[in-house]
Design an enzyme around this catalytic site. Structure first.
Site, mmCIF file in Angstrom:
data_model
loop_
_atom_site.group_PDB
_atom_site.id
_atom_site.type_symbol
_atom_site.label_atom_id
_atom_site.label_comp_id
_atom_site.label_asym_id
_atom_site.label_seq_id
_atom_site.Cartn_x
_atom_site.Cartn_y
_atom_site.Cartn_z
ATOM 1 N N PHE A 13 9.547 52.369 80.993
ATOM 2 C CA PHE A 13 10.258 53.612 80.652
ATOM 3 C C PHE A 13 11.627 53.618 80.104
ATOM 4 O O PHE A 13 11.629 54.000 78.847
ATOM 5 C CB PHE A 13 10.488 54.318 82.302
ATOM 6 C CG PHE A 13 11.535 55.433 82.517
ATOM 7 C CD1 PHE A 13 11.542 56.374 81.478
ATOM 8 C CD2 PHE A 13 12.434 55.236 83.342
ATOM 9 C CE1 PHE A 13 12.537 57.485 81.576
ATOM 10 C CE2 PHE A 13 13.257 56.005 83.465
ATOM 11 C CZ PHE A 13 13.541 57.328 82.483
ATOM 12 N N ASN A 34 4.651 42.350 79.053
ATOM 13 C CA ASN A 34 3.238 41.937 79.676
ATOM 14 C C ASN A 34 2.524 43.152 79.997
ATOM 15 O O ASN A 34 1.108 42.798 80.469
ATOM 16 C CB ASN A 34 3.300 40.861 80.538
ATOM 17 C CG ASN A 34 3.827 41.355 81.943
ATOM 18 O OD1 ASN A 34 4.038 42.639 82.051
ATOM 19 N ND2 ASN A 34 3.772 40.600 83.057
ATOM 20 N N VAL A 59 7.396 37.058 80.003
ATOM 21 C CA VAL A 59 8.802 36.627 79.868
ATOM 22 C C VAL A 59 9.124 35.446 80.874
ATOM 23 O O VAL A 59 10.040 34.766 80.657
ATOM 24 C CB VAL A 59 9.820 37.674 79.657
ATOM 25 C CG1 VAL A 59 9.976 38.404 80.937
ATOM 26 C CG2 VAL A 59 11.234 37.037 79.240
ATOM 27 N N LYS A 93 9.517 36.733 90.135
ATOM 28 C CA LYS A 93 9.445 35.987 89.045
ATOM 29 C C LYS A 93 10.308 36.451 87.913
ATOM 30 O O LYS A 93 10.952 35.665 87.141
ATOM 31 C CB LYS A 93 7.961 35.765 88.722
ATOM 32 C CG LYS A 93 7.188 34.519 89.646
ATOM 33 C CD LYS A 93 5.829 34.202 89.371
ATOM 34 C CE LYS A 93 5.595 33.434 87.845
ATOM 35 N NZ LYS A 93 4.337 33.335 87.597
ATOM 36 N N GLY A 104 18.397 31.238 78.442
ATOM 37 C CA GLY A 104 18.100 29.797 77.573
ATOM 38 C C GLY A 104 18.228 30.424 76.225
ATOM 39 O O GLY A 104 18.823 29.699 75.431
ATOM 40 N N TYR A 147 13.062 42.933 95.346
ATOM 41 C CA TYR A 147 13.562 43.311 93.945
ATOM 42 C C TYR A 147 15.036 43.334 94.024
ATOM 43 O O TYR A 147 15.609 42.830 93.001
ATOM 44 C CB TYR A 147 13.149 44.996 93.921
ATOM 45 C CG TYR A 147 13.893 45.687 92.581
ATOM 46 C CD1 TYR A 147 13.350 45.511 91.360
ATOM 47 C CD2 TYR A 147 14.762 46.814 92.774
ATOM 48 C CE1 TYR A 147 13.784 46.152 90.221
ATOM 49 C CE2 TYR A 147 15.160 47.372 91.558
ATOM 50 C CZ TYR A 147 14.694 46.891 90.290
ATOM 51 O OH TYR A 147 15.150 47.766 89.342
ATOM 52 N N TYR A 161 25.618 31.391 83.340
ATOM 53 C CA TYR A 161 25.582 31.111 82.004
ATOM 54 C C TYR A 161 26.773 31.351 81.328
ATOM 55 O O TYR A 161 26.969 30.409 80.623
ATOM 56 C CB TYR A 161 23.973 31.645 81.371
ATOM 57 C CG TYR A 161 22.992 30.569 81.315
ATOM 58 C CD1 TYR A 161 22.366 30.376 82.699
ATOM 59 C CD2 TYR A 161 22.633 29.962 80.131
ATOM 60 C CE1 TYR A 161 21.085 29.632 82.607
ATOM 61 C CE2 TYR A 161 21.464 29.209 80.372
ATOM 62 C CZ TYR A 161 20.848 28.838 81.409
ATOM 63 O OH TYR A 161 19.805 28.053 81.376
#
Ligand code: UDP
Length: 316
Positions: A13, A34, A59, A93, A104, A147, A161
């Site tokens: 969406f 996916n 991903v 995941k 990354g 979630y 990161y």
């Protein structure tokens, strides 16, 4: 030369609206999905155009994008409670492993990455309205926790990161958003109510309907995301949403009022576990940083959404 942007969740969406916006702005858009909850119908108008490619890919696996990459938008995830309850492990995941892969990639390419977080990081909030400084009230092992915790992990990983590798990050906490291209069967309140009203079925209000939400039209959200990515370098989370708060029962009545020909009534069903009782964004930060606020009133957004769902249910 066009700037290159990778958008995960491109067939979803919000992801599909982002593909449109960045493509219209002259970017080279690489859409990835996916298709576990997204639909190619949402982006089929972009196929065959220059500056658009689609990668049917998950991903959570190692992501390779050849060549330069300037921006990444990580929007892949089941996002409706019904979807993430059905796919709890995939939800964890994509928020965790998928986020790691995207960070990354951003680091390797020197790209700026914007991550789609959510008002769910505030859980069933004890502070109202919710400011970015509120740490939240989440049940980590409840059914919705898959979630909420995936997105909280996403934020923690992005900050790590940023602090460790200096990756340029943006984090948007998205509050309830609606509009064309939501799935009629995604289980969220707006497609449920509009679908039910158009089919003359009763509108299913969960609980007594006194719980509140604040609904933002998708074009307003996309404008906020565009500005956050390109007009700021602010790495901490920013709320984007519409502060107009409404109870779910009143929301059902508003939708029925816009569909006077509908014969639907309202019925009450059990409230799902851990359903937040209130939700409204404090958008002072976005106003100040981005000069942004929502423009589309709920009545107008609802009319546009009804037109979309009507066409879906009764193809010409
Ligand atoms: N809801 C409802 N009837 C429905 C679907 C949802 O009353 O058919 C309620 C749900 O319990 C919640 C609110 O509407 O209080 C918003 O639900 P949604 O699934 O859209 O997203 P949430 O904001 O909970 O993530």
């Amino acid at each position: 030369m066009s700037k290159r942007i990778l958008i995960t969740g491109a067939a979803g969406f919000i992801g599909s609206h982002l593909c449109d916006r960045f493509w219209q702005e002259g970017f080279e858009v690489i859409g990835m999905d996916n298709l576990s909850t997204g639909s190619l119908e949402n982006i089929e108008h972009l196929f065959g155009k220059d500056r658009f490619t689609f990668l049917h890919y998950d991903v959570t696996n190692f992501v390779h994008v050849p060549g330069e990459l300037h921006y990444i938008l990580h929007f892949a995830s089941p996002a409706s409670p019904v979807d993430y309850l059905r796919m709890p492990i995939q939800t964890l995941k994509v928020g965790a492993l998928g986020t790691h892969k995207c960070l990354g990639l951003a680091r390797a390419k020197g790209a700026t990455i914007l991550l789609a977080s959510t008002s769910e990081v505030y859980g069933d909030p004890l502070e109202h309205p919710q400011k970015e400084t509120y740490w939240g009230h989440v049940n980590p092992i409840g059914v919705r926790g898959v979630y909420d915790e995936a997105k909280r992990f996403m934020e923690a990983m992005a900050m790590a990161y940023h602090r460790t590798h200096g990756v340029s990050i943006r984090i948007v906490r998205i509050f309830n958003t609606y509009g064309p291209r939501m799935r009629l069967d995604d289980g969220r309140v707006l497609p449920n109510f509009i679908g039910q009203a158009l089919r003359n079925e009763p509108l299913t209000v969960y609980g007594d309907g006194s719980q509140t939400r604040s609904f933002c039209y998708v074009d307003d959200l996309v404008e906020g995301i565009f500005r956050l990515l390109l007009y700021s370098d602010y790495p901490l989370p920013v709320n984007l949403g519409n502060p107009g708060e409404v109870s779910i029962l009143d929301f059902a009545r508003e939708i029925l009022a816009l569909l006077p020909e509908s014969r639907s009534t309202i019925v009450f069903k059990p409230l799902p576990e851990d359903d937040p009782k209130v939700r409204r964004p404090d958008i002072s930060l976005a106003r100040e940083l981005l000069g942004w606020e929502p423009r589309i009133p709920r009545e107008e957004g609802l009319k546009r959404s009804i037109a979309y769902f009507r066409a879906k249910l009764q193809p010409a």
